[in-house]
Design an enzyme around this catalytic site. Sequence first.
Site, PDB file in Angstrom:
ATOM      1  N   LYS A  35       9.066  11.127  -0.210  1.00 47.14           N
ATOM      2  CA  LYS A  35       8.248  10.395   0.776  1.00 47.14           C
ATOM      3  C   LYS A  35       9.138   9.541   1.694  1.00 47.14           C
ATOM      4  CE  LYS A  35       5.639   6.269   1.393  1.00 47.14           C
ATOM      5  NZ  LYS A  35       5.512   4.911   0.835  1.00 47.14           N
TER       6      LYS A  35
ATOM      7  N   THR B 210       6.145   0.611   2.129  1.00 40.42           N
ATOM      8  CA  THR B 210       7.192   1.362   2.813  1.00 40.42           C
ATOM      9  C   THR B 210       6.514   2.396   3.698  1.00 40.42           C
ATOM     10  OG1 THR B 210       8.795   1.057   1.048  1.00 40.42           O
ATOM     11  CG2 THR B 210       9.155   2.916   2.529  1.00 40.42           C
TER      12      THR B 210
ATOM     13  N   LEU C 213       0.827  -1.209   0.000  1.00 46.02           N
ATOM     14  CA  LEU C 213       0.000   0.000   0.000  1.00 46.02           C
ATOM     15  C   LEU C 213       0.862   1.259   0.000  1.00 46.02           C
ATOM     16  CD1 LEU C 213      -2.430  -1.510   2.618  1.00 46.02           C
ATOM     17  CD2 LEU C 213      -3.038  -0.996   0.239  1.00 46.02           C
ATOM     18  N   PRO C 214       0.265   2.397  -0.354  1.00 43.22           N
ATOM     19  CA  PRO C 214       1.067   3.614  -0.538  1.00 43.22           C
ATOM     20  C   PRO C 214       1.681   4.211   0.727  1.00 43.22           C
ATOM     21  CG  PRO C 214      -0.973   3.770  -1.795  1.00 43.22           C
ATOM     22  CD  PRO C 214      -1.094   2.566  -0.902  1.00 43.22           C
TER      23      PRO C 214
ATOM     24  N   LYS D 255      15.169  -0.231   4.988  1.00 42.98           N
ATOM     25  CA  LYS D 255      14.744   0.406   3.743  1.00 42.98           C
ATOM     26  C   LYS D 255      14.992   1.917   3.784  1.00 42.98           C
ATOM     27  CE  LYS D 255      12.344   1.215  -0.120  1.00 42.98           C
ATOM     28  NZ  LYS D 255      10.924   1.050  -0.359  1.00 42.98           N
TER      29      LYS D 255
ATOM     30  N   ASN E 196      -2.756   4.296   4.970  1.00 36.87           N
ATOM     31  CA  ASN E 196      -3.431   3.204   4.253  1.00 36.87           C
ATOM     32  C   ASN E 196      -3.246   1.877   4.971  1.00 36.87           C
ATOM     33  OD1 ASN E 196      -2.182   4.717   1.252  1.00 36.87           O
ATOM     34  ND2 ASN E 196      -4.236   4.955   2.111  1.00 36.87           N
TER      35      ASN E 196
END
Lengths: 325, 325, 325, 325
Positions: free
Chosen positions: C274, C124, C93-94, C199, C98
Site C-alpha cells: 500500500k 498514511t 484511518l486506513p 513517510k 477514508n
Amino acid sequence: MLQSSMMHTVRRLVGSAAAANFSSSAAVNSKVGFIGLGNMGGPMAQNLMKKGHSIIVYDISSSSVEELVGSGASSAESPRAVAAQVDLLISMLPNSANVMECYTGAEGVLKEVKPGTLLLDSSTIAPDVSKQVAKFAAEKGAVFMDCPVSGGVNASKDGTLTFMVGGPANEFVAANELLSCMGKNIVHCGDVGTGQAAKICNNMLLAISMIGTAETMNLGIRLGLDPKLLAGILNSSSGRCWSSDVYNPVPGVMEGVPSSNNYEGGFGSALMAKDLGLAQDAATNSMTPTPLGSLAHQLYRMMQTSGYSKKDFSSVFQFLQPDQK
Amino acid sequence: MLQSSMMHTVRRLVGSAAAANFSSSAAVNSKVGFIGLGNMGGPMAQNLMKKGHSIIVYDISSSSVEELVGSGASSAESPRAVAAQVDLLISMLPNSANVMECYTGAEGVLKEVKPGTLLLDSSTIAPDVSKQVAKFAAEKGAVFMDCPVSGGVNASKDGTLTFMVGGPANEFVAANELLSCMGKNIVHCGDVGTGQAAKICNNMLLAISMIGTAETMNLGIRLGLDPKLLAGILNSSSGRCWSSDVYNPVPGVMEGVPSSNNYEGGFGSALMAKDLGLAQDAATNSMTPTPLGSLAHQLYRMMQTSGYSKKDFSSVFQFLQPDQK
Amino acid sequence: MLQSSMMHTVRRLVGSAAAANFSSSAAVNSKVGFIGLGNMGGPMAQNLMKKGHSIIVYDISSSSVEELVGSGASSAESPRAVAAQVDLLISMLPNSANVMECYTGAEGVLKEVKPGTLLLDSSTIAPDVSKQVAKFAAEKGAVFMDCPVSGGVNASKDGTLTFMVGGPANEFVAANELLSCMGKNIVHCGDVGTGQAAKICNNMLLAISMIGTAETMNLGIRLGLDPKLLAGILNSSSGRCWSSDVYNPVPGVMEGVPSSNNYEGGFGSALMAKDLGLAQDAATNSMTPTPLGSLAHQLYRMMQTSGYSKKDFSSVFQFLQPDQK
Amino acid sequence: MLQSSMMHTVRRLVGSAAAANFSSSAAVNSKVGFIGLGNMGGPMAQNLMKKGHSIIVYDISSSSVEELVGSGASSAESPRAVAAQVDLLISMLPNSANVMECYTGAEGVLKEVKPGTLLLDSSTIAPDVSKQVAKFAAEKGAVFMDCPVSGGVNASKDGTLTFMVGGPANEFVAANELLSCMGKNIVHCGDVGTGQAAKICNNMLLAISMIGTAETMNLGIRLGLDPKLLAGILNSSSGRCWSSDVYNPVPGVMEGVPSSNNYEGGFGSALMAKDLGLAQDAATNSMTPTPLGSLAHQLYRMMQTSGYSKKDFSSVFQFLQPDQK
C-alpha cells in the site's frame, strides 16, 4: 588444404544424395553422426533416417540409443568414436557445458574429427561458446556451424523445425540439405554464433511480449473488460503480438493453446528461463542494456522457484493473476 | 423519466440525420457541442462539419476557436454555455483534471446540461475519473460515455480514428452514428470506463513490445546480426509484434516510419509516458501486478528527463543504444 | 480573522494544559476528538487519556468505540458530531478515501468544524489528498496537518511513535504538544503534505533496501557463503543498511526479528504494498523516475497475490528463495 | 606431498618475515611476485616494498613496470618468468579473461609455477573463474586464493584496503600476513570463490541502495522536502543505508563526497556496471532470482551509454533527476 576442402565438398554432396531424392551406393555407405537423442534430438534423428540417411548415434542414455538402434541406426561408444566414422555430424544437447564437453572433452568429437567434416550443433547455447568450439574445430580442419531450432517437440517429430544457422556462407548449401530433412525453414543468419544470436533474440522478445500480454489481459479484466473482447481489440491494434493473437495466455480466449489446457504441453517456463539467461549473458558480455529482457529473465526465474517450471511459459498469466490466492 | 429518455432519443436521431445521409430542416437546426480544439480535437470537429453537422465550439485558446468559426462553426463562452444549446456534446482534452474541470467546474457542462444529453469524452484519462463524471452526469439526467481514440493526428485529419467506447449499450447506437463521422472503427467495450481501460491496456502492451523490440534489435546487432535480417526472422517467428513488423524502431529497416525520419512525427514519448502513468494508476488502484508495464513507464519517464519527450516513442531504440555516445 | 486566530491559540494552549503537566479546570473541560480506533489508533487514544486528556471518539466499529468508552472516553455519532465538540482532533484511518470521507463527507468533520480547530491526520495517505483536505479545512478556518507515523503497533502502545508532520510552522508547537503524548520523536517536515512525503520516501527506500538485502543474502548463500558471515561483511562495508544490520530477513542471522519467528509480527507485506502504491502515485504525478521503487512496488504486489500479505515484509527473502519449492 | 607442503610453509614464513617486523637473510633473498600494476596494483606493490618485501613485477605496460623498478623492484618478461622465481605471487588484473590468460596462457604463471607456491589474486572476477584457475593451479601443486578488495584507489595508496579471501583455511595465515602489508581488514570468507562472492554481493547491495537513495531523494525533493532534512529523516529511520548516511548522492547534503565534487573521484559507474555484470552472471548460473540487482545492472549499463562511465556511481542521482533537461 584446398585438396581437403574439395574432398569434403564431394563427400558431403554424396552424403546428402538421399535427401536430394536420388540414390547411389555412395549415399548408402556414407553415414551421418548424431549425438544427443533427447526429446528433440530423438525425433530429428528418426527423420534423418526416414529421408534415407544412415546414421550413427551416441547418447549418455543407453535406452535412447537403443530406441534409435531399434529403428535401424548404428551406435558408437563416444562422441569421439562417432566422429571417427563420419563426414557430417549433428549434435543436439541441453547446454553450453554439454556442448563443450561433447566437442573438446577427452572423448570428444575433436579428438578424432576428420579434416573437412561438417559439424552442425542444434543445441541452444551461448553464442560465445559456439564461436569457441568453431575455433577449436577449425584448428582440426573441420567446420562447426551453430544451428539452433525453434518449433518444439511437435515440430521436431513432424520435421517442420526452423533452423537458424551461423557459419561460413560457402558451407550453408551442404548444411541446408541436411537440415532440410528435419525442418522446413532453414535461415542463414551470418557468421558462426549468429544462429544462436537470432534464437535468443527471438525468444527474449517472445518472453517480453508474453509477459506483457499476460499483464495487459490481467489489468484489462480487472478494469471490467471481457477477455475475448480485449484480445480482439489488441489484435486489431498496435498492441498486437504473437502472444496475443496466436498463443493467448488467458484460459478460454483461444482453443488449442496451452492456456486452455491447464498450461500443459508447449514450451516450459524453465526452458524459457534458460534461454533468457543466455540472452542476459550475451547482453552483459556485449554491454547492451536490455531492461525488459532482464526483468523478463527474473520473472521466469521466480516462476521456477514458485512451481511453474514445467508449465507452459504462458502460465505467467496465472503467476501474475491478482486473484490467484 | 421515460418521457425524457424518449425525447432525447428523438432529438438524437434528428441530430445525426445528416450523418445518415439524408437531410431535414430539423437536422440543420440541431447543433453538436465540441469542447477542446487541439491537434486532435480540431480536425475531428472539422470532420463533423464536413459530414453535415452544425457545431458549437469552445476552447481556452481563442485562436483555435477562431479557426473553427472561420470554417462555419459557432462558438460559446464556456463549456456551460455550450451545454445549454446542445443535445450531443463531444470533448477532447489533455488530461483527467481538464475533463473534471470541463464537466464539474463552476463554468462546466454539468451546470447547465439538459436531461437526455449524450456526452462523449474522447480524452485519454483515468477510467475512475470517467466513472465519476458519468455518475455526476447521471444525477443531471445526462449520459456520459468515454470514447478515447487511437490513431494519432493523421487519423484525426483523415477521419479514420478508432474509438473505444464505454457506456450503456442502449446509447451506443447514437454514439456510433456521431463517432462514425470522425472514425472508421467504433468499438463498444462495455460499461463506462472500459473505453479508457481498452485504450491504456493497448498502449501498455504497445510500449512493452516497442521497448522489447528495441532491446532485441540492439542486442542482435551487437551480436553480429544484420538488422533487416533479424527483423525478418522475428517477423516470421514468435517474436513478431506490431512494433517489429509495422513500426520497426531501427533506422533503415523500414521506410515511412518515424525511425527512418529521425524519430520525428508519430506518437511522442511524453504522450506514451502519460498513458503509461494512467495504466500504472489503474494497476495500483486495482492491485494488479504489472512488472513490465511498470518498468516501461519508468523508461519513458527517464526518456522524458533525457530529452526524448517530443521524439516518437520508437526512439527508445536510440535511448538504449549501447554506442550512442 | 486575527481575532479567531488568537482565539484558537488560546483554546489550544488550554487544551494541551494537561500534557504540560499542570492542571486547570479549563483543561479538564476541553476535549480532544479522536477518529479511527484500529490497531494503531486505539492505543494512541489510550495514551492520550493516560496523559490526562479527555477524549471524544468515533469509529465505524462499535466494539472499538466501546473499548475506549470503557476506559473513560466519551463518544459521538459521527465525525461531524465529534468536530462540533472539540478544538483539537486527531484521525487515524486506513486510506485516502477514508480520510476524504471522514473530513468532506455528508457527516464529515468539515460540516461542523469550528474556526481555529487544529486537525491532525495520522493516516498514511497520498500527499495530494492531504493538501486537498487542508485546502477545504482552510475554507472553514480550520488548520489541517498531516502527521503520519512510523513505528508500528508496539510503538503505538508504548507511546514511542515517530510523527512526520506537514503544515504551517506556527501551528507546529501546538501539534507537537499533543503528538508528544503518543510519540517520542516529532519532526516538522515542511508544508502540508510533506509529512506524507517523508513517510512514503522512507518506506520506499526501506522496501528497496529490504528486497536488495534479501536478494543479496540469497545470492551469497547460493555462492557458498555462510549467512551470518555475509551479514557481518555487509554490515561492516558499503552494503550496510537497516534491513541488513537491524532487521535481517534471513532466518537465524538475528534474534528477535520477524525472520526468526516465521515472519510473524512486524510490518505486513500488504501494508508495504500500500505505501509503495502511494509512492508510485506521487512519483507518477510528479513525473519522477523511480525504477527500483516501481519494481519494489510490483514485487510486494506479487507477494500479495502469492499468499504473503500478512507476513512481515522481510519475507521477501522467502518469496525470492531459489529452493523454496 | 606432505614434504612439499611443509616446504612451502617454511618458505612462506621466511618470505613474510619482514612483514612480521624481524629481519633475516632469508627474508631478504625471498621475493614476492606482483602482476598487474594499474591504479590499484601499483600502490599495492609499493606498499609491499615499504613493508620490507622484495618484489618482482610484470605488467603489459612498460611504463608501469619502470615506475616500480624505479622504486626498487626487479622485473620479469612474463607472468611465467615471474612465477619461476617466487613462492608467493599476487595478481591484480581488470577482468576474468585477463586472469585466465595470466595464469593459464602460453606465457602464464602455471607454465612454470613451483609446487607449494601461494597465488593470491586480488582481481574482481567471476567466482567460477577463480574456482577454475584454482583447480588448474592445484594440478601443479600450487594454491590459488581469490582475494578481491574493497576501498578504491585511496585505500590502495594508504594500505587500508579490505581483502575478502576465498581458499583453504590452512593457507589463510600465510595469505593474511602478506595481505596485511596492503590492507587493514582481511576476512576469510570460505572456500575458493567466496572472496569474489562476498565482493559482488556487497557491491550489488551497494548499487541497489545507492539507486534507491537517489530515487528517494529525487522524489522527496519533488514533493517539497528539503534535501538535508530528508536525509536526516532517512538516516534516523529504517531507510538508513551507507549510501544515505555516508555517501549521499545529492550535491550539498554532505561534504567531502563525490556528489559535492561534480561526481568526480570515487568509484566510476562503469566499474559498478562491471561488478553488477559479474553478480548477474553468478545469479544466472546459480538460478537465483535477483530482480532489483538485475535492474540495477541495467541502469548502470544505461548510464554507461549516456556518458556517465567515469563519473562516480552516485551520479545516478543526476541520471534520474526529473529536471536535468
